[in-house]
Design an enzyme around this catalytic site. Structure first.
Site: not given
Length: 260
Positions: A145, A158
């Site tokens: 990501s 995250y």
């Protein structure tokens, strides 16, 4: 001199996709099947991967479903033992939980994100690396990501997990250079799928909708799957070390153009 077998055509090779029950994983499985790979779909939701495998077969592709929790090492090892060689491993299983600041973040959420995104990727990669090498032309894909390349408020858990996943890919590439396995990292930015934001906000549809509010065209799962498939199908000597892909409206993790 290398004794590894020569590269095989895609049609005779296996591509394993984790997290294939929805979103990017499901789209990637469809596209790799369309590119001629025999795809193996793994995810915890048995009904979802079986339905997708049936869909791919009905469209003329080759697909097998295998229910699997990537954080269960014993189950991963049992899964890997069924293969002699593997052409492609797409480590896609992962996800985000919560958007709390560090001061009040839930340690259980942090632990689950690390286990799924990092340890899950480690488990599959370790278990299948000998099979990838035995193919003579293997590819490991890590779907990370943009969170693995820049931080933002409310995302530390995250972000930490995705940074870990990025470093795993980067280090593995250094460690196996000279062996017939590529290591590719695809780092998507804002992707609108049916479940990512809903899962992050525990099913709160209002909070999930705000993530994409005013963004005319966030990325789709198919956009990312197209990028993964393109990287995987480059000639064997071409390695896409890192590809960051964002929608045009997103300049960074914190700079997004919103209309209205």
């Amino acid at each position: 001199m290398s004794t590894a077998p020569s590269a095989q055509p895609a049609a005779s090779r296996i591509a394993i996709v984790t997290g294939a029950s929805s979103g990017i994983g499901a789209a990637t499985a469809r596209q790799l099947a369309g590119a001629g790979y025999r795809v193996v779909l793994t995810a915890r939701r048995k009904d979802r991967v079986e339905a997708l495998a049936e869909e791919i077969r009905a469209a003329g592709g080759q697909a097998t479903a295998y229910p699997l929790d990537v954080t269960d090492r014993a189950a991963v090892d049992e899964f890997a033992s069924a293969f002699r060689t593997v052409g492609v491993l797409v480590n896609n299983a992962g996800g985000a939980l919560g958007a709390d600041p560090v001061a009040s973040g839930n340690p259980d959420d942090w632990r689950r994100m690390y286990e799924t995104n990092v340890i899950g990727t480690l488990n599959l990669t370790q278990a299948l690396l000998p099979r990838l090498e035995a193919s003579g032309d293997g590819t490991v894909v890590v779907v990370s990501s943009t969170a693995g390349h820049g931080t933002y408020e409310g995302g530390a858990g995250y972000v930490a997990a995705k940074h870990g996943e990025h470093v795993l890919a980067e280090t593995l590439r250094l460690e196996i250079v000279g062996r017939p396995v590529r290591v590719i990292e695809i780092a998507p930015g804002m992707v609108k799928t049916e479940e990512f934001a809903l899962t992050r906000f525990s099913g709160d549809e209002e909070k999930a909708a705000k993530v994409y509010q005013g963004v005319a065209e966030p990325l789709t799962a198919d956009d990312v799957a197209d990028t993964i498939t393109w990287a995987v199908t480059r000639p064997s000597h071409v390695n896409i070390d890192l590809l960051i892909v964002r929608p045009r409206a997103q300049a960074s993790n914190t700079k997004v153009h919103r209309e209205g």
